[in-house]
Enzyme design. Sequence first.
Site, PDB file in Angstrom:
ATOM      1  N   VAL A  60     -53.470  33.442 -19.011  1.00 41.25           N
ATOM      2  CA  VAL A  60     -52.305  32.956 -19.761  1.00 41.25           C
ATOM      3  C   VAL A  60     -52.723  32.842 -21.222  1.00 41.25           C
ATOM      4  O   VAL A  60     -53.717  32.174 -21.534  1.00 41.25           O
ATOM      5  CB  VAL A  60     -51.854  31.567 -19.250  1.00 41.25           C
ATOM      6  N   VAL A  86     -57.717  31.079 -19.701  1.00 38.17           N
ATOM      7  CA  VAL A  86     -56.986  30.955 -20.964  1.00 38.17           C
ATOM      8  C   VAL A  86     -57.333  32.157 -21.835  1.00 38.17           C
ATOM      9  O   VAL A  86     -58.509  32.429 -22.086  1.00 38.17           O
ATOM     10  CB  VAL A  86     -57.366  29.643 -21.682  1.00 38.17           C
ATOM     11  N   LYS A  87     -56.299  32.868 -22.279  1.00 39.72           N
ATOM     12  CA  LYS A  87     -56.560  34.041 -23.123  1.00 39.72           C
ATOM     13  C   LYS A  87     -56.592  33.622 -24.583  1.00 39.72           C
ATOM     14  O   LYS A  87     -55.619  33.077 -25.116  1.00 39.72           O
ATOM     15  CB  LYS A  87     -55.465  35.091 -22.928  1.00 39.72           C
ATOM     16  N   LEU A  88     -57.736  33.913 -25.205  1.00 34.41           N
ATOM     17  CA  LEU A  88     -57.906  33.579 -26.625  1.00 34.41           C
ATOM     18  C   LEU A  88     -58.269  34.860 -27.368  1.00 34.41           C
ATOM     19  O   LEU A  88     -59.055  35.673 -26.857  1.00 34.41           O
ATOM     20  CB  LEU A  88     -59.040  32.567 -26.793  1.00 34.41           C
TER      21      LEU A  88
END
Length: 218
Positions: A60, A86-88
């Site tokens: 996400v 978590v997509k960073l």
Amino acid sequence: MELFLDTANIDEVRQGARMGVVTGVTTNPSLAAKEGIGRLEAYRRSVEEIAGIIDGPISVEVISTDVEGMITEGRDIATWIPNPWVKLPSTQAGIEAMSVLTSHDIRVNQTLCFSVNQALLGARAGATAVSPFVGRLDDIGQQGMDLVEDIVQVYRTHNIRTKVLAASIRHAHHCVMAAKAGAHIATVPFSVLMQMVKHPLTDAGQSRFSQDWRKASS
Ligand code: E4P
């Protein structure tokens, strides 16, 4: 090589899950927008629904572009579902947020990776996976798959445990090349999953078997 589905479309996730070959899902704001999702609560509901269908990691992406915003969003996303990544982004702010979130045991998928150096930084920052964007490099006249090969080689040389997740996959041959390059995961649009299973000789062969059986048994 594991296969993730690159989609926010619930029906596609259901179909992929039924085939039993999909072990994760990646989403991003563009994929969410394609499904008419424009608010965080709706993104959350959709991600929760996806997590109810697929057991594996669901990526996400944060919307913020500043460090504090990414950390706040990342911490929140980490509470949505049992297995969030978590997509960073591969920016200075993204790497900084990554270091903070991973130090709190939040798993991160480093996205928008276009160089080995970015992948090295993501690994140092504790990313669980790095996503080299193959198709977008092809689009600007480079060989996107070279980046996957290079990251795999450098990670192997240095015993780096960050997984290489081939992303921005545009066609079935990308999957073959990603597998040959040693990518741990490829995230594929549903259309590419369908291309992977399709072969005209399989269809022709199946039809011939049915015809021959019908003739013999009539
Ligand atoms: C997945 O994590 C990426 O967001 C996605 O593969 C990007 O694909 P695109 O370049 O086709 O938008």
